[in-house]
Scaffold this active site. Structure first.
Site, mmCIF file in Angstrom:
data_model
loop_
_atom_site.group_PDB
_atom_site.id
_atom_site.type_symbol
_atom_site.label_atom_id
_atom_site.label_comp_id
_atom_site.label_asym_id
_atom_site.label_seq_id
_atom_site.Cartn_x
_atom_site.Cartn_y
_atom_site.Cartn_z
ATOM 1 C CE LYS A 28 -3.272 -2.931 0.281
ATOM 2 N NZ LYS A 28 -3.437 -3.656 -0.990
ATOM 3 C CE LYS A 32 -6.272 1.889 4.660
ATOM 4 N NZ LYS A 32 -6.591 2.667 3.427
ATOM 5 N N GLY A 50 -8.517 -6.136 2.551
ATOM 6 C CA GLY A 50 -9.677 -6.835 3.103
ATOM 7 C C GLY A 50 -10.008 -6.463 4.534
ATOM 8 C CD GLU A 108 -5.528 6.453 3.921
ATOM 9 O OE1 GLU A 108 -4.603 5.959 3.253
ATOM 10 O OE2 GLU A 108 -6.700 6.055 3.879
ATOM 11 N NE ARG A 141 -7.273 -8.889 -3.859
ATOM 12 C CZ ARG A 141 -8.456 -8.436 -3.492
ATOM 13 N NH1 ARG A 141 -9.536 -8.794 -4.141
ATOM 14 N NH2 ARG A 141 -8.589 -7.600 -2.486
#
Lengths: 503, 165
Positions: free
Chosen positions: A118, A161, A167, A203, A296
């Site tokens: 990320k 995060k 997910g 974030e 994906r």
């Protein structure tokens, strides 16, 4: 490039079934793998070949690159489809297969590497000129102390995060400084457990946010298009529950702007195959910020398939076969409205606690506009080893309003007995004025909606009558047993044992 | 035969006569109850209203699935009520609280030791199941009496994780 005609599916559950179906339609043979817990799962029975690759925990089976490589050799598979989860966003896995001459049905290992992490993804997006949510991001591990110092600048509420995340795993929301330290600790633990990597970052959390994502499809010759948006704002703890396409808050201009930004992000990493660029959309200002790119196939690809008529899984396989995209951007059309519900083995009335056990009764909904993608059936054992997604229903109708009504109808038809599922919760939720009005945000379930089972007198009455009649039959049988003439001692003993077993 | 049946939050008096006729809270109800070929699938026509349901016995209870909703039903006949009465007398007293695993899983963290005082809301154990971390918190301020698990233990449903005073 090898032929791509014999495909190993490195996954389980509904997505493995979905991929096998696409393979069958393209006349590719299929190789399934399974853990010891999954011998009787539908994907094993549906595939042309099946290989057991280890014990139930994913780390001993579905995540074992070495065993999967061995199966490709033994079976003569020339390609691998990773599905989602497990190895799908693992660049090392993609590289390991490509090195052996096995085609990875997905993007390049390089693209997975750049977008899968990320933190590097943000850097790529920023370079491509795509707006980002304010945050504190570095590729290196950030110490707890630096995170706590940096939090002031990012501002509250904020999100912790996982750098390797996805997910919703390893993700925590923190509303005030006092909760920060504990949040970091838990996020690191979860991240370590899920991804083997405890790096986390911070974030800003956009309030009144919608989660809108753009589906991308590109070939290996630089042709790349987007298939419009999916709205996945209905989430619980960052886990998507219901997705729809189109989004009730996106108009054609915004769709074009978001699509263009998504293509820019994808081109920045030389992307091919199917992928998804996720954005946070501020519902007040209609500003959108890059969130991450999933390199994906996604769980909710189905709603895009339904409104565009494009089979994304088959496209992925064709792209891997070295074919060019068959559709141009201007040929992509959107028709009607599609809604997907993720049917989870969780009890919505008890904090979504995982529900485990055998599915002792099962019937799928059908009729107009209903698609079901399921990885379980009658007699399936729901184990604690894998995630709780049992099935998806994808409902289509001409308008959003009608699609919602049809979804409720299909949910009521869907019978899964023996375990708890999220079905009754969805039926209740879809009928709320907030969902019907299309005005919910990503924190709706946490902040505004009271999740409680609503009592229905009629339902209770019918259930009571049925159970009492069954119980009555059982008792009557016991009496019949009791009325038999008394015989030998051992017979009396046997009767006592039998009677005891009944109560 | 007289039954007292609880379904969800409600409780009903149901009387089934030897000839099979049924009274529901005193009112006569016409019914036709048929078993399907599919396991636990039933069709119930109740005063000409038709219902399709699935009924699964679960211990002393029945789990009834009707229009997407699971309803737990408990049927008490006279014998069962007597039995419950005996159990209640034999039931153990004392204020010990057992924290049990509501599902199988893996213990990822144990944050307390025996003898530790805990406050309400304090996290005691973290259990991983279906890739989710579930935190078990103290419901009230008390003292940890015994810790029954350690990190990396696999636990089954209803295994005791720890005991609070």
């Amino acid at each position: 490039m090898s032929e791509v005609s014999r495909i190993l599916i490195a996954n389980r559950g509904e997505i493995a079934v979905r991929i096998i179906r696409a393979c069958n339609e393209l006349n590719c043979s299929t190789v399934a793998v399974y853990s010891e817990a999954d011998r009787m799962q539908p994907h094993v029975r549906m595939a042309d070949e099946a290989y057991c690759i280890g014990a139930a925990p994913a780390s001993e089976s579905y995540l074992r690159i070495d065993k999967l490589l061995e199966v490709t050799k033994r079976s003569g598979a020339d390609a691998i489809h990773p599905g989602y989860g497990f190895l799908a966003e693992n660049a090392d896995a993609a590289r390991a297969f490509e090195d052996e001459g096995i085609v990875w049905i997905g993007p390049s290992a390089e693209a997975i590497h750049l977008m899968g992490d990320k933190l590097t993804a943000r850097a790529s997006a920023m370079e491509a000129g795509i707006p980002l949510v304010p945050g504190m991001r570095k590729n290196e591990a950030i110490s707890d102390d630096d995170l706590i110092k940096g939090a002031e600048e990012v501002g509250y509420p904020l999100l912790i995060k996982a750098a390797a995340g996805g997910g919703g795993k390893g993700m925590r929301i923190v509303t005030k400084p006092e909760e920060l330290e504990e949040g970091i600790r838990i996020a690191r633990l979860e991240s370590q457990a899920s991804f083997g990597d405890d790096r986390v970052y911070l974030e800003r959390f956009v309030t009144n946010a919608r989660h809108v994502e753009i589906q991308i499809l590109g070939d290996r010759y630089g042709n790349i298009i987007h298939l419009g948006e999916r709205d996945c704002s209905l989430q619980r703890r960052h886990q998507k529950l219901i997705e729809e396409s189109p989004s009730p808050v996106v108009d054609p201009e915004l769709r074009a702007a978001m699509g263009e930004a998504a293509l820019k992000a994808a081109r920045a990493v030389g992307y091919y195959s199917a992928g998804t660029v996720e954005f946070v959309l501020d519902n007040n200002t209609k500003e959108f910020f890059f969130l991450e790119m999933n390199t994906r196939l996604q769980v909710e690809h189905t709603v895009t398939e339904r409104v565009t008529g494009i089979d994304i899984v088959k496209e992925m396989i064709r792209i891997a076969q070295g074919k060019r995209l068959s559709i141009r951007q201007e040929e992509v059309e959107f028709n009607g409205w599609a809604i997907e519900c993720r049917i989870l083995a969780e009890n919505p009335w008890q904090g979504f606690m995982p529900s485990i056990g055998e599915i002792s009764g099962f019937s799928l909904p059908s009729g107009p506009g209903v698609r079901t993608d399921t990885g379980v059936g009658l007699g399936s054992e729901v184990t604690p080893y894998y995630d709780s997604l049992l099935a998806k229903i994808i409902i289509w109708d001409t308008s959003r309003e009608e699609a919602i009504i049809r979804t409720c109808r299909a949910l009521e038809e869907f019978q899964i007995a023996g375990i708890d599922t999220t079905i009754p919760f969805y039926i209740q939720l879809l009928k709320t004025p907030e969902f019907m009005g299309g005005g919910i945000h990503t924190r709706f379930l946490e902040d505004e909606y009271m999740i409680t089972q609503v009592n229905s007198h009629e339902r209770a009455k019918v259930a009571a009558v049925a159970a009492t009649l069954l119980s009555h039959q059982k008792t009557k049988n016991a009496f019949v047993l009791g009325r038999r003439p008394v015989g030998e001692k051992w017979q009396q003993y046997a009767r006592t044992v039998q009677l005891a077993a009944r109560f | 035969m007289k039954y007292e049946t609880t379904a969800g939050e409600e409780s009903f008096a149901i009387d089934i006569e030897d000839d099979g006729s049924l009274r529901f809270d005193g009112d006569r109800l016409e019914y036709d109850f048929q078993v399907g070929k599919d396991p636990n699938l039933y069709s119930l026509i109740l005063d000409n209203k038709s219902y399709e349901l699935r009924v699964v016995p679960e211990g002393d209870q029945y789990r009834v699935l009707l229009n997407g909703e699971n309803i737990l039903v408990e049927v008490f006949d006279e014998r069962r009520r007597r039995l419950e009465g005996v159990k209640a007398v034999l039931g153990e007293a004392g204020g010990e609280q057992l924290i049990k695993a509501p599902m199988p899983g893996l213990v990822v963290d144990v944050l307390v030791e025996a003898g530790d005082p805990v406050v309400e809301g304090q996290t005691l154990v973290i259990l991983e199941s279906m890739k989710m971390h579930n935190e078990f918190k103290a419901k009230r301020g008390t003292v940890v009496k015994q810790v029954c698990v350690k990190i990396d233990d696999k636990v089954q449903r209803d295994d005791t994780l720890l005991i609070l005073e």
